[in-house]
Write an enzyme that holds these catalytic residues in place. Structure first.
Site, PDB file in Angstrom:
ATOM      1  N   GLY A 225      30.009 -11.447  18.370  1.00  0.00           N
ATOM      2  CA  GLY A 225      29.455 -11.599  19.702  1.00  0.00           C
ATOM      3  C   GLY A 225      30.240 -12.620  20.500  1.00  0.00           C
ATOM      4  N   ILE A 226      29.671 -13.036  21.626  1.00  0.00           N
ATOM      5  CA  ILE A 226      30.332 -13.970  22.514  1.00  0.00           C
ATOM      6  C   ILE A 226      29.874 -15.388  22.225  1.00  0.00           C
ATOM      7  CG2 ILE A 226      28.549 -13.781  24.292  1.00  0.00           C
ATOM      8  CD1 ILE A 226      30.787 -13.949  26.392  1.00  0.00           C
ATOM      9  N   GLY A 227      30.731 -16.376  22.512  1.00  0.00           N
ATOM     10  CA  GLY A 227      30.322 -17.764  22.398  1.00  0.00           C
ATOM     11  C   GLY A 227      31.179 -18.588  21.473  1.00  0.00           C
ATOM     12  N   GLU A 250      31.584  -4.391  19.680  1.00  0.00           N
ATOM     13  CA  GLU A 250      31.212  -4.100  21.061  1.00  0.00           C
ATOM     14  C   GLU A 250      32.186  -4.806  22.001  1.00  0.00           C
ATOM     15  OE1 GLU A 250      27.019  -4.759  22.244  1.00  0.00           O
ATOM     16  OE2 GLU A 250      27.854  -6.421  23.381  1.00  0.00           O
ATOM     17  N   ILE A 325      18.835 -17.507  20.532  1.00  0.00           N
ATOM     18  CA  ILE A 325      18.270 -18.684  21.208  1.00  0.00           C
ATOM     19  C   ILE A 325      17.174 -19.304  20.352  1.00  0.00           C
ATOM     20  CG2 ILE A 325      17.026 -19.473  23.262  1.00  0.00           C
ATOM     21  CD1 ILE A 325      18.344 -17.048  24.728  1.00  0.00           C
ATOM     22  N   GLY A 348      24.393  -5.278  22.579  1.00  0.00           N
ATOM     23  CA  GLY A 348      24.540  -4.475  21.377  1.00  0.00           C
ATOM     24  C   GLY A 348      24.057  -5.152  20.117  1.00  0.00           C
TER      25      GLY A 348
END
Length: 454
Positions: A225-227, A250, A325, A348
């Protein structure tokens, strides 16, 4: 344009070539207009449409994770003429939402094709593209995703040609032919694609990444994922001795470039798309965009392919690594909202966590630091008795697989409610564990406190 074009396409190109101001005249009051996705936002068409603000009313605009504040929003701060919506919130969308200038569109990402085909209206599509090739195709650049569905559904298709857009090879559906296009607008500025700032990696991110490194195996097929934390794990993988990793993700980010260049990623052990780095959109820096340009090792696909859990799971050892989160003691995961505040979107994450369990030898990880600091300096636990009031559940407890903090990894699948709570408390920050145990007891989740085996 300095293009080597067959005469028929060159003539057709000139027939369809207009200014941005001319192109946006097709937008009527009441229309639904689809903007681009992620870093593929149509800046000059947006600016031209904004100039028509006083001529139009009730124009609804959709985007996907906008990477700019649209000019239509700046031109209409009271939303009297334009209504802006986003399928996945970016920092820009989030800030606009707080001002009541943007609405979220809930979506499970792999379902986008059917949703667009059957359930939404698109009157006009603004699509940012690379310059046309000699065969009459405009490449969709870094965002395949839902763009091909949008083009097929829209009553009018307008492409904004930008020379800065990399040509990203497929895969499938990575380009649109001039015969599918109604109007062509050539960018006057050829604005470079947005470069994301390098995320700040914390000691907690590195510790979480180190736990994940202990799980990774040769031949694993990666989704990140992002981050900051995915970047941290990517950097560690690039420097590891792992062999023949694959990519079916994704989002393609900069760390995949480092992993490929280090020789760790080969894709040789994938069951489908062998040797290819499969993705549906890319977002990062020029390092990533330059890597993608005309690179046959990268395969851009629409999202109904990349994110279909049944397709993903055809690869063995799918390792899905995503951020969250909050996680509650029932093991519900909140990754897109906190209370009533929309922060990002489902994206996703659900697709890949579900797929990782179906994959032979696969594992799906939800990662988060054990605590966070509020604006007033208060430190709170991200592992909570229940999610904050009003918070949206992204991953239901029945699908949650592993949860990771800097204090360790907790397996959720196949565990009772009390086992899940106990394992989550073990990886919570020590300062909050006693209180979490008390809350679990109040909630009638029986937390095992002895050493007896389950």
């Amino acid at each position: 344009m300095a293009l080597c074009l067959a005469d028929n396409y060159g003539h057709l190109y000139q027939q369809k070539l207009v200014t941005a101001e001319e192109a946006v005249k097709v937008v009527k009051s009441g229309d639904w207009v689809q903007y681009g996705e992620f870093v593929m936002q149509p800046r000059e068409l947006d600016a031209a449409l904004a100039k028509r603000v006083n001529e139009l009313h009730d124009v609804k605009v959709r985007a996907v994770c906008t990477t700019m504040v649209p000019e239509i929003v700046k031109a209409d701060p009271k939303r009297e003429h334009f209504r802006f919506n986003d399928w996945h919130f970016s920092g820009f969308s989030r800030a606009l939402h707080q001002q009541n200038l943007c609405n979220y569109i809930p979506i499970t990402y792999h379902e986008a094709k059917k949703i667009i085909n059957e359930l939404v209206n698109i009157d006009v599509a603004f699509v940012l593209v690379a310059p046309m090739d000699r065969n009459g195709y405009f490449n969709l650049g870094t965002s395949n995703s839902i763009t091909s569905y949008v083009i097929e559904k829209a009553k009018t298709v307008i492409v904004e040609v930008n020379k800065s857009v990399p040509v990203c090879l497929g895969g499938n559906s990575e380009a649109v032919h001039i015969t599918q296009v109604d109007y062509i607008v050539e960018s006057q500025h050829n604005t470079k694609l947005l470069n994301l700032p390098e995320p700040s990696i914390t000691p907690e991110d590195r510790q979480i990444a180190s736990h994940l490194m202990e799980q990774l195996e040769d031949g694993a097929c990666l989704q990140l994922g992002i981050g900051a934390m995915p970047n941290a794990i990517g950097a560690m993988i690039a420097e590891s001795g792992l062999k023949d990793l694959g990519v079916h993700t994704e989002m393609l980010v900069d760390s995949f470039v480092d992993m490929y260049n280090s020789g760790v990623v080969t894709g040789k052990r994938k069951q489908i798309d062998k040797g290819k780095m499969v993705y549906t959109f890319a977002m990062g820096t020029d390092k990533l965009y330059d890597f993608l340009d005309l690179n046959p090792v990268c395969a851009s696909y629409p999202v109904h392919y990349t994110n279909d859990p049944f397709i993903i799971a055809q690869n063995d050892q799918v390792f899905a690594i995503n951020n969250a989160i909050e996680v509650d003691l029932y093991s519900q995961v909140a990754s897109e909202a906190s209370g009533t505040k929309q922060i990002s979107g489902t994206g996703g994450q659900l697709d890949f966590i579900f797929a990782s369990f179906r994959s032979k030898g696969g594992k799906g990880f939800i990662c988060l630091s054990a605590t966070k600091k509020l604006s007033d300096g208060t430190v709170v636990s991200r592992i909570r008795p229940t999610l904050s009031p009003g918070t949206i559940v992204t991953i239901p407890r029945s699908l949650n697989y592993y949860v990771v903090t800097e204090y360790g990894i907790a397996l959720m699948k196949g565990r009772t409610t009390w086992q899940r709570a106990e394992e989550l408390i073990k990886i919570a920050h020590p300062d909050f564990r006693d209180e979490l145990i008390k809350e679990a007891e109040k909630m009638k989740i029986w937390v095992r406190t002895n050493k007896q085996d389950a």
